[in-house]
Design an enzyme around this catalytic site. Structure first.
Site, mmCIF file in Angstrom:
data_model
loop_
_atom_site.group_PDB
_atom_site.id
_atom_site.type_symbol
_atom_site.label_atom_id
_atom_site.label_comp_id
_atom_site.label_asym_id
_atom_site.label_seq_id
_atom_site.Cartn_x
_atom_site.Cartn_y
_atom_site.Cartn_z
ATOM 1 N N HIS A 76 0.855 -1.404 -0.019
ATOM 2 C CA HIS A 76 -0.053 0.112 0.029
ATOM 3 C C HIS A 76 0.574 1.297 0.031
ATOM 4 O O HIS A 76 1.973 1.399 0.720
ATOM 5 C CB HIS A 76 -1.123 -0.007 1.260
ATOM 6 C CG HIS A 76 -0.485 -0.005 2.406
ATOM 7 N ND1 HIS A 76 -0.104 0.944 3.220
ATOM 8 C CD2 HIS A 76 -0.076 -0.999 3.428
ATOM 9 C CE1 HIS A 76 0.183 0.865 4.497
ATOM 10 N NE2 HIS A 76 0.356 -0.528 4.629
ATOM 11 N N ASP A 78 -0.431 4.188 0.871
ATOM 12 C CA ASP A 78 -0.669 5.289 2.178
ATOM 13 C C ASP A 78 0.325 4.888 3.327
ATOM 14 O O ASP A 78 0.667 4.047 3.415
ATOM 15 C CB ASP A 78 -2.134 5.353 2.112
ATOM 16 C CG ASP A 78 -2.779 4.053 2.928
ATOM 17 O OD1 ASP A 78 -2.110 2.847 2.622
ATOM 18 O OD2 ASP A 78 -3.432 4.180 3.683
ATOM 19 N N ASP A 137 6.272 1.351 6.564
ATOM 20 C CA ASP A 137 4.768 0.673 6.543
ATOM 21 C C ASP A 137 3.970 1.819 5.467
ATOM 22 O O ASP A 137 3.436 2.680 5.879
ATOM 23 C CB ASP A 137 3.806 0.654 7.759
ATOM 24 C CG ASP A 137 2.721 0.261 7.897
ATOM 25 O OD1 ASP A 137 2.138 -0.446 6.752
ATOM 26 O OD2 ASP A 137 1.705 0.264 8.767
ATOM 27 N N GLU A 171 -4.895 1.598 2.615
ATOM 28 C CA GLU A 171 -5.251 0.521 3.581
ATOM 29 C C GLU A 171 -5.023 0.738 5.095
ATOM 30 O O GLU A 171 -5.631 -0.107 5.697
ATOM 31 C CB GLU A 171 -3.556 -0.372 3.417
ATOM 32 C CG GLU A 171 -3.704 -1.686 3.957
ATOM 33 C CD GLU A 171 -3.181 -1.782 5.403
ATOM 34 O OE1 GLU A 171 -3.477 -2.622 6.177
ATOM 35 O OE2 GLU A 171 -2.633 -0.640 5.842
ATOM 36 N N GLU A 172 -4.401 1.979 5.213
ATOM 37 C CA GLU A 172 -4.480 2.281 6.841
ATOM 38 C C GLU A 172 -5.688 2.699 7.482
ATOM 39 O O GLU A 172 -5.907 2.797 8.550
ATOM 40 C CB GLU A 172 -3.495 3.509 7.172
ATOM 41 C CG GLU A 172 -2.025 3.188 6.722
ATOM 42 C CD GLU A 172 -1.602 1.995 7.751
ATOM 43 O OE1 GLU A 172 -2.224 1.645 8.331
ATOM 44 O OE2 GLU A 172 -0.086 1.941 7.417
ATOM 45 N N ASP A 194 3.708 -6.491 3.453
ATOM 46 C CA ASP A 194 3.215 -5.264 4.337
ATOM 47 C C ASP A 194 3.342 -5.959 5.937
ATOM 48 O O ASP A 194 2.832 -5.245 6.848
ATOM 49 C CB ASP A 194 1.713 -5.097 4.317
ATOM 50 C CG ASP A 194 1.277 -3.890 5.009
ATOM 51 O OD1 ASP A 194 2.148 -3.190 5.336
ATOM 52 O OD2 ASP A 194 -0.087 -3.705 5.215
HETATM 53 ZN ZN LIG Z 1 0.888 -1.218 6.363
#
Ligand SMILES: [Zn+2]
Length: 403
Positions: A76, A78, A137, A171-172, A194
Site C-alpha cells: 500500500h 498510504d 509501513d 490500507e491504513e 506489509d
Molecule cells: Zn501496512
C-alpha cells in the site's frame, strides 16, 4: 547506496497519509503523487502500468513459461494518519550497535524499552528525525516489489509465470481492498508485502465484529425519582459490568480474543456504548457475540421493557478459514524464505489486513515481512539488510513456483 534503498528514500519523502474522515476515494489526493511516480517507474521498465481513478497502480509482467501459477504482490502507498507524515527526513545508522538512538533533542529510543531494536543489531537501519513517521509501513513493501519487477525485467531468462503487481491506497483506513480490480489482477494467489520482520509469514488474523448498544432510560426530576427513574448511563455501566472482565484488550495477547469498549456517550434518557469484538477462533468469536445477546436479554427481562437495543455487525473474518485449504501457498513462501537463508516464522495478526479482505473476496493473500518495525509512529525504523532479504524472498517465491 543501492537502488532499493534509493527507491525507499525517494518514496518515503512523498507524503501519502490517508484520512479516516474524508469520505473520498482515494481518501487523500496526495496518495496519487506516489501512485503516479510508481506508474512512471514501472513504464520505464517497459511494463504496462496504469493508475486508476481511485489511486490503485497495476502492472503485469508477462509469463515466459507455461504451467507456472500467476502470482500477485500487493503493497500500500498510504501511510498511517496516526503520526505526522509530511517532511520525512530519514537517517541511516550503519552497523547499529544496540545503543540508545537519539532521534532529536526530545526523542530517543533504545532496546531496553523497544526490544525490536535488538532484532537489528549489527544491521544498517533507517530511522526518522523524530518529527514524523518513517513510512516503512508500507514503503518497504512498495520498494521491494519494485525491485522484484526490475529483477525479472532485467533477467528475462529466469522462468516465471504471470506476475501481477498492485499498489493500493487507503490500507491504513481499512479501505485498501474496496476498489480492487479483479478483472485485471488475475493472479492465482498473492502476497501482501506489509509485514514487519523479514521471514515472517502471516495468514491468521482476527474475526471481527462491531457492537452498538443503545440504552433507553426513563428520565424524571431527580427530586421525585424514587422507584421511577432509570438512568441510561447506569444501564450502560451495568451492561459493561456483565461482560467477562478479562476479555479486555489490556489483559489479552496472542490468540486471546477481546471485547473492547471504544466509545460511551449519553445522558439520563439515552446512552450508547460501542464495542469491537475480536477473536481468531470462529467458535469463540461466536460465543463472544452471543454473550452480548444474552446480557441484552437478561437486562430487558429484568427491567420489563426494551431498555437495551443491540446491533452486532461482522466486519471481517480470519483468512485462515480459507487459507487452511490452500496451505501450498504458505509452504511456497516458507521454502523461499529458507532458500535465501532466512529463518521463517509464523505470527497471528491481532488485527485485520487488506489481505484478509482480499482472501474473502476470492484472492488468497497472506502477508510477508518487509523489514520495517514499530509502524505508525515517530519510532518507526527499517533494516536495510532485511529489506534486501525481502526482495530476494519475493524473487525466490516466483522462481520456485515456476520450477
Ligand atoms: Zn501496512
Amino acid at each position: 547506496m543501492n537502488r532499493l534503498i534509493e527507491r525507499f528514500l525517494r518514496y518515503v519523502k512523498i507524503d501519502t497519509q490517508s484520512d479516516h474522515d474524508s469520505g473520498t476515494h482515494p481518501s487523500t489526493e496526495k496518495q496519487k503523487n506516489l501512485s503516479r511516480l510508481l506508474e512512471t517507474e514501472l513504464k520505464a521498465l517497459g511494463l504496462p502500468a496504469f493508475t486508476d481513478d481511485y489511486g490503485y497502480v497495476y502492472a503485469k509482467i508477462e509469463k515466459n513459461t507455461e504451467g507456472a501459477p500467476a502470482i500477485g504482490f500487493v503493497a500500500h502507498v498510504d501511510t498511517s494518519p496516526d503520526a505526522p507524515g509530511a517532511g520525512v527526513n530519514p537517517r541511516i545508522i550503519k552497523n547499529y550497535d544496540g545503543s540508545v538512538i537519539t532521534l532529536n533533542e526530545k526523542l530517543s529510543m533504545g532496546p531496553a524499552l523497544y526490544p525490536s531494536l535488538k532484532r537489528v543489531i549489527g544491521q544498517d537501519i533507517i530511522v526518522t528525525d523524530g518529527n514524523t513517521l518513517l513510512g516503512a509501513d508500507d514503503k518497504c513493501g512498495v520498494a521491494e516489489i519494485m525491485e522484484l519487477a526490475e529483477y525479472f525485467v532485467a533477467n528475462p531468462k529466469e522462468k516465471h509465470g504471470d506476475i501481477f503487481i498492485c499498489f493500493t491506497p487507503d490500507e491504513e483506513i481499512g479501505e485498501g481492498a474496496d476498489h480492487f480490480n479483479y478483472d485485471y489482477f488475475k493472479a492465482d494467489f498473492a502476497y501482501t508485502a506489509d509485514g514487519s520482520e523479514v521471514g515472517g509469514i502471516e495468514y491468521e488474523n482476527f474475526n471481527a465484529a462491531s457492537a452498538v448498544v443503545s440504552f433507553v432510560g426513563k428520565s424524571i426530576h431527580p427530586g421525585t425519582a424514587k422507584n421511577k427513574m432509570i438512568n441510561a448511563l447506569h444501564l450502560a455501566m451495568e451492561f459493561h459490568s456483565l461482560l467477562p472482565v478479562f476479555k479486555n484488550p489490556a489483559y489479552t495477547e496472542k490468540y486471546e480474543g477481546f471485547n473492547h469498549l471504544t466509545g460511551l456517550t449519553g445522558e439520563v434518557e439515552k446512552a450508547t456504548s460501542k464495542y469491537i469484538i475480536r477473536n481468531h477462533d470462529m467458535e469463540k468469536f461466536t460465543t463472544q457475540k452471543n454473550e452480548f445477546e444474552t446480557i441484552k436479554d437478561y437486562m430487558n427481562a429484568r427491567y420489563g421493557y426494551e431498555a437495551v437495543i443491540l446491533t452486532v455487525k461482522d466486519t471481517y473474518y480470519n483468512m485462515y478459514e480459507i487459507i487452511k485449504n490452500h496451505m501450498h501457498i504458505i509452504d511456497l513462501a516458507e521454502q523461499a524464505i529458507k532458500n535465501v537463508g532466512v529463518t521463517p516464522f509464523f505470527e497471528a495478526i491481532r488485527g485485520g489486513t487488506d489481505g484478509a479482505r482480499l482472501t474473502y473476496q476470492g484472492l488468497l493473500c497472506p502477508n510477508l515481512g518487509t523489514g520495517g518495525y514499530q509502524f505508525h509512529g515517530r519510532l518507526e525504523f527499517a533494516s536495510i539488510q532485511q529489506m534486501e532479504n525481502a526482495v530476494n524472498i519475493f524473487i525466490e517465491i516466483v522462481k520456485l513456483a515456476a520450477r
